[in-house]
Scaffold this active site. Structure first.
Site, mmCIF file in Angstrom:
data_model
loop_
_atom_site.group_PDB
_atom_site.id
_atom_site.type_symbol
_atom_site.label_atom_id
_atom_site.label_comp_id
_atom_site.label_asym_id
_atom_site.label_seq_id
_atom_site.Cartn_x
_atom_site.Cartn_y
_atom_site.Cartn_z
ATOM 1 N N ASP A 130 -0.076 2.193 8.441
ATOM 2 C CA ASP A 130 -0.650 1.384 9.527
ATOM 3 C C ASP A 130 0.157 1.383 10.833
ATOM 4 O OD1 ASP A 130 -2.503 0.704 7.609
ATOM 5 O OD2 ASP A 130 -1.638 -1.265 7.191
ATOM 6 N N THR A 146 4.330 2.608 5.546
ATOM 7 C CA THR A 146 2.934 2.169 5.627
ATOM 8 C C THR A 146 2.194 3.082 6.595
ATOM 9 O OG1 THR A 146 1.424 0.466 6.439
ATOM 10 C CG2 THR A 146 3.640 0.380 7.319
ATOM 11 N N GLY A 191 0.843 -1.208 0.000
ATOM 12 C CA GLY A 191 0.000 0.000 0.000
ATOM 13 C C GLY A 191 0.870 1.248 0.000
ATOM 14 N N ASP A 249 2.326 -0.661 11.648
ATOM 15 C CA ASP A 249 2.272 -2.039 12.150
ATOM 16 C C ASP A 249 3.575 -2.803 11.935
ATOM 17 O OD1 ASP A 249 2.099 -2.191 9.419
ATOM 18 O OD2 ASP A 249 0.486 -3.663 9.371
ATOM 19 N N MET A 270 -8.608 3.030 8.609
ATOM 20 C CA MET A 270 -7.774 1.951 8.063
ATOM 21 C C MET A 270 -6.794 1.411 9.116
ATOM 22 S SD MET A 270 -6.728 2.717 4.159
ATOM 23 C CE MET A 270 -7.738 2.046 2.835
ATOM 24 N N GLY A 271 -6.029 0.443 8.723
ATOM 25 C CA GLY A 271 -5.012 -0.099 9.623
ATOM 26 C C GLY A 271 -4.830 -1.594 9.485
ATOM 27 N N ARG A 272 -5.448 -2.171 8.460
ATOM 28 C CA ARG A 272 -5.393 -3.629 8.249
ATOM 29 C C ARG A 272 -5.773 -4.306 9.559
ATOM 30 N NH1 ARG A 272 -1.192 -5.954 3.951
ATOM 31 N NH2 ARG A 272 0.247 -4.574 4.992
ATOM 32 N N ARG A 308 0.950 -4.960 -5.686
ATOM 33 C CA ARG A 308 1.066 -6.211 -4.936
ATOM 34 C C ARG A 308 1.347 -7.283 -5.984
ATOM 35 N NH1 ARG A 308 -2.692 -3.494 -1.220
ATOM 36 N NH2 ARG A 308 -1.442 -3.185 0.646
ATOM 37 N N CYS A 309 2.333 -8.110 -5.721
ATOM 38 C CA CYS A 309 2.853 -9.022 -6.748
ATOM 39 C C CYS A 309 2.847 -10.466 -6.253
ATOM 40 C CB CYS A 309 4.280 -8.578 -7.102
ATOM 41 S SG CYS A 309 5.126 -9.676 -8.232
ATOM 42 N N ARG A 314 -4.880 7.293 2.618
ATOM 43 C CA ARG A 314 -3.605 6.930 1.999
ATOM 44 C C ARG A 314 -3.050 8.045 1.115
ATOM 45 N NH1 ARG A 314 -3.976 0.941 0.740
ATOM 46 N NH2 ARG A 314 -3.636 1.496 -1.421
ATOM 47 N N ASP A 371 5.743 -5.110 6.061
ATOM 48 C CA ASP A 371 6.243 -6.453 6.379
ATOM 49 C C ASP A 371 6.281 -7.393 5.173
ATOM 50 O OD1 ASP A 371 6.771 -5.958 8.984
ATOM 51 O OD2 ASP A 371 5.003 -6.975 9.790
ATOM 52 N N ARG A 415 -18.330 14.421 13.312
ATOM 53 C CA ARG A 415 -18.808 14.813 14.651
ATOM 54 C C ARG A 415 -19.766 16.014 14.559
ATOM 55 N NH1 ARG A 415 -17.748 15.294 20.190
ATOM 56 N NH2 ARG A 415 -16.301 13.580 20.284
HETATM 57 P P1 ADP Z 1 3.165 -4.508 2.770
HETATM 58 O O1 ADP Z 1 4.553 -4.498 2.242
HETATM 59 O O2 ADP Z 1 2.591 -3.150 2.905
HETATM 60 O O3 ADP Z 1 3.025 -5.374 4.003
HETATM 61 P P2 ADP Z 1 1.907 -6.646 1.222
HETATM 62 O O4 ADP Z 1 1.739 -7.552 2.396
HETATM 63 O O5 ADP Z 1 0.785 -6.540 0.265
HETATM 64 O O6 ADP Z 1 2.236 -5.151 1.640
HETATM 65 O O7 ADP Z 1 3.207 -7.128 0.450
HETATM 66 C C1 ADP Z 1 3.681 -6.426 -0.679
HETATM 67 C C2 ADP Z 1 4.309 -7.393 -1.646
HETATM 68 O O8 ADP Z 1 5.444 -8.012 -1.016
HETATM 69 C C3 ADP Z 1 3.433 -8.562 -2.067
HETATM 70 O O9 ADP Z 1 2.548 -8.236 -3.112
HETATM 71 C C4 ADP Z 1 4.480 -9.549 -2.536
HETATM 72 O O10 ADP Z 1 4.947 -9.232 -3.827
HETATM 73 C C5 ADP Z 1 5.609 -9.327 -1.540
HETATM 74 N N1 ADP Z 1 5.491 -10.311 -0.459
HETATM 75 C C6 ADP Z 1 4.577 -10.350 0.528
HETATM 76 N N2 ADP Z 1 4.734 -11.440 1.303
HETATM 77 C C7 ADP Z 1 5.771 -12.125 0.778
HETATM 78 C C8 ADP Z 1 6.422 -13.360 1.102
HETATM 79 N N3 ADP Z 1 6.041 -14.114 2.136
HETATM 80 N N4 ADP Z 1 7.460 -13.749 0.330
HETATM 81 C C9 ADP Z 1 7.872 -13.002 -0.720
HETATM 82 N N5 ADP Z 1 7.297 -11.844 -1.090
HETATM 83 C C10 ADP Z 1 6.264 -11.401 -0.356
HETATM 84 O O1 F6P Z 2 -1.486 -1.201 4.505
HETATM 85 C C1 F6P Z 2 -2.130 -0.017 4.169
HETATM 86 C C2 F6P Z 2 -3.602 -0.272 3.907
HETATM 87 O O2 F6P Z 2 -4.220 0.947 3.528
HETATM 88 C C3 F6P Z 2 -4.350 -0.917 5.059
HETATM 89 O O3 F6P Z 2 -4.683 0.007 6.066
HETATM 90 C C4 F6P Z 2 -5.522 -1.510 4.329
HETATM 91 O O4 F6P Z 2 -6.047 -2.623 5.017
HETATM 92 C C5 F6P Z 2 -4.920 -1.965 3.043
HETATM 93 O O5 F6P Z 2 -3.760 -1.183 2.831
HETATM 94 C C6 F6P Z 2 -5.836 -1.838 1.853
HETATM 95 O O6 F6P Z 2 -5.175 -2.360 0.760
HETATM 96 P P1 F6P Z 2 -5.707 -2.273 -0.734
HETATM 97 O O7 F6P Z 2 -5.083 -1.048 -1.326
HETATM 98 O O8 F6P Z 2 -5.163 -3.512 -1.360
HETATM 99 O O9 F6P Z 2 -7.188 -2.223 -0.688
#
Ligand code: ADP
Ligand code: F6P
Length: 330
Positions: free
Chosen positions: A137, A135, A21, A139, A179-181, A82-83, A263, A113, A164
């Protein structure tokens, strides 16, 4: 093995991408990576659309001018994605191969993460990697700050203030979902900042809706004209909850899901400065010959952690802030 150490700083090429994100301030981080990289004697290449663009070889040379006029802009000039392919060993091997083919010795990954897990996989394939926490979040366990949190929080706060106003005029109950996952940091901070009566976060909520209903009825008897409930996204079903609360309390109740506006937007001063410092720190880490690190802001100091260790850490809400929020919502 640190692949980079085979080369001098002068010859080193650093790639930079944004992943997951987007977050306000990512551009400031990209700018700092490019400009501090140049100062350190590195060549810098941008990679568009995160790991997706890497696998498609959407790679281009960057210089100080490529990042002009972006520090104040929301989103990311590198785009993000996201890949799913990067989650598989074949995708990771291909990504490492492409980086080596383009002469990229080190990769700076700005994201959360998930993005670090991708970076970790690349480090196992011999690529130097450094992560920057980007991010909204908040987090990421190893750091007290993530790029974008402050801007998102201020956007949420302004939106809640507006809801409000109308809630007060109509003497309604309002549920506002932020938001905040799975994490409740935006909910907790915005709840304190807006004087919300309830803050529901997955880390603390016991899913006893009756307690909330009883509280609304009691507060109404005490003369409260409006009732603001902040729902962290992970709680879900804010619209359903509004219907149930209205039916049980007789108080008109509406749900507002703030959504993606959190965002976007021009990053706050805090986000611009933190992102600039974190981008600079990533380059410093690479210049020192370190790899597989995440930049962090911990106890008021910029530092770095091993990615594997950082990914094993757990993050909770700040207990003091949680207790304060409970005391203030009388
Ligand atoms: P964020 O980085 O904000 O946590 P995502 O969890 O969507 O966002 O992860 C972003 C991208 O990182 C994913 O679309 C994927 O390409 C890669 N990724 C996520 N998890 C893994 C994993 N376990 N191993 C390898 N690549 C990953
Ligand atoms: O990680 C940032 C975030 O905006 C979260 O708060 C939310 O859950 C998620 O991304 C939404 O992701 P997407 O853009 O895939 O809907």
């Amino acid at each position: 093995m640190a692949y980079m150490k085979k080369k001098t700083n002068e010859a080193m090429t650093v790639g930079v991408l944004t992943s997951g994100g987007d977050a306000p301030g990512m551009n400031a981080a990209v700018r700092a990576v490019v400009r501090c990289g140049i100062v350190a004697g590195f060549q810098v290449k941008g990679i568009r659309r995160g790991y997706t663009g890497l696998l498609e070889e959407d790679i281009f040379d960057m210089n100080a001018r490529s990042v002009a006029d972006i520090i104040q802009k929301g989103g990311t000039i590198l785009y993000t994605a996201r890949c799913p392919e990067m989650m598989r060993p074949e995708g990771q091997e291909k990504a490492a191969f492409i980086l080596k083919k383009h002469g990229i010795d080190a990769l700076v990954v700005i994201g959360g993460d998930g993005s670090y897990r991708g970076a970790l996989a690349l480090s196992r394939e011999g690529i130097n990697v450094v992560g920057i926490p980007g991010t909204i979040d908040l987090d990421i366990a190893c750091t007290d700050y993530t790029i974008g949190f402050d801007t998102a929080l201020n956007t949420a706060m302004e939106a809640i203030d507006k809801v409000r106003d109308t809630s007060a005029s109509h003497e309604r109950c309002s549920i506002i979902e932020v938001m905040g996952r799975k994490a409740g940091h935006i909910a907790l901070w915005s709840g304190i900042a807006t004087g919300a009566e309830e803050v529901l976060v997955t880390e603390r909520y016991d899913y006893d809706e009756q307690k909330i209903i009883d509280n609304i009825i009691e507060k109404k008897k005490l003369g409260k004209k409006l009732h603001i409930i902040i729902n962290a996204e992970g709680i879900g079903d804010s619209n359903g909850m509004a219907k149930r609360i209205e039916a049980a309390t007789g108080l008109e109740t509406r749900a507002t899901i703030i959504g993606y506006m959190q965002r976007g937007g021009s990053p706050t001063c805090r986000d611009r400065v933190m992102a600039s410092a974190m981008g600079a720190k990533a380059i410093e880490i690479l210049a020192e010959g370190k790899t597989k690190r995440i930049v962090a802001w911990k106890n008021g100091v910029f530092c770095d952690y091993d990615i594997e260790e950082a990914l094993e850490m757990q993050k909770d809400l700040n207990d003091d802030l949680w207790e304060i929020s409970r005391k203030l919502c009388r």
